[in-house]
Design an enzyme around this catalytic site. Sequence first.
Site, short mmCIF file in Angstrom:
data_model
loop_
_atom_site.label_atom_id
_atom_site.label_comp_id
_atom_site.label_asym_id
_atom_site.label_seq_id
_atom_site.Cartn_x
_atom_site.Cartn_y
_atom_site.Cartn_z
CB CYS A 47 -0.95 0.01 1.20
SG CYS A 47 -0.12 -0.14 2.78
CG ASN A 48 2.22 3.27 2.51
OD1 ASN A 48 1.73 4.35 2.19
ND2 ASN A 48 1.76 2.56 3.52
CB SER A 111 6.72 0.42 7.14
OG SER A 111 7.10 -0.81 6.56
CD GLU A 118 0.40 -5.41 9.37
OE1 GLU A 118 1.47 -4.81 9.59
OE2 GLU A 118 -0.63 -5.25 10.03
CB THR A 192 -12.82 -11.64 5.05
OG1 THR A 192 -12.97 -11.92 3.64
CG2 THR A 192 -14.18 -11.30 5.64
CE1 TYR A 195 -2.10 -4.02 6.72
CE2 TYR A 195 -2.88 -3.80 4.46
CZ TYR A 195 -1.90 -3.61 5.42
OH TYR A 195 -0.72 -2.99 5.08
CB ALA A 196 -9.83 -8.83 7.79
#
Length: 430
Positions: A47-48, A111, A118, A192, A195-196
């Site tokens: 995501c980054n 991060s 993660e 789900t 990350y959930a």
Amino acid sequence: MLLCVTANHRNTPFEILERLAVDADALSAAVRAGSPAVRGAVTVATCNRLEVYLDADTVPADAHRFARDAVANALRGLGDEQGVDVAGSADVLDASEVVHHLFAVSAGLESVAVGEEEIAGQVRRAAQAARESGASTGRLDRVFQEAIRTARAARAQGDASRTGRSLARLALDLVGSRLADWGTARVTLIGTGRYAATTVAALRDRGVQTIVVYSPTGRAQVFGTRHGLEWTNDVREAMTGSDVVITCTTRLSVESGDVPVDAPPRFVVDLGLPRNVDPAVGEIDGVTLIDLETVRLHAPLVHWSAEEDARSVVDEAAHSFVTAASVEPSIVALRRHVLDLVDEEIARAKRRGDDDGRIEEALRHLTSVFLHTPSTLARRHAAAGRGLEVATAVETLFGIDAPALPSVTRSLRRGPDGVIAGPADDAASA
């Protein structure tokens, strides 16, 4: 020769990273197939960050341009013009720089949430996917496997791991600063995926009793049953009456019209990339929207000593892996020298009555900032075969006698055709 093209939250605007939802496996394959000089490629897409690690036999004299072009051409072939522009401005690392960077990334030190757990799993899955598809090479696979092992060691060594930092936990910290009691809050979880489960654990750590899960893929019942949660197949029903709604899926886009205006949630946390929630949701009266950009802007520094412990593990592991000329003893000696000075100043401040800790916090932060640039530049000079000069400079400027290590340079040879190639025992090919 190892190369890395990296677009990340430090060098690329978040709104651009958000649109780089490329297929990592397809990009690895396209980079590998795009040039006979590229033996293998592994893509890490989170995501980054979007990073492509290349294993090249021979490259033109301008290795950085070669790497950028290889990734840009692959993205163009996949129809991602946005990615082409990003590849042109991304940072490029080579040889031992790649090893240091990958180890630091895997340990969560690069991060948004420093120390997050993660990322190690994402790196492991990227390496596995590239290996299974044939896009990777033995050299790439070895450096990735060592990076994963180093991440485990860094978590075991550093206090940063014990803080359990993650994007989900940081987002919940932001909510918690405005929420009176997690114990009475009703929380809806949309999604789900990976990350959930992390989010559920973070919510329970905060004492949340009521969690309702909705899945756009129909997995709400299975996930809810497994984790002891309420579940529903209606997204509006899931959001109605909730205090907090958390989205972490790639299968759903929440528009402002989807939010029940009669009983809207007080907080909407969007952990999706691309974003799951329309920014207009944050304009609804009484609704606070927290997305990944918000988290990035508010992410706190981890405790200074914890980050230093983890970085020490990473530095030592990277040095051992590349078996190259290392300036790590000089860096460690410089850090120890500066730390001793800072500790003495903190002790004096406390004797003067600095009881609230603000002076200590400021000095720790300043020291971390001060040491970052010389540490980074020292490694770059070492990668270019100038480790002895670095050690001499540290000794001359600070009077520090760092223990010497054998010098193994990252020597490259230029052939008659102007091509640079690493020798068989090149440090980064270990």
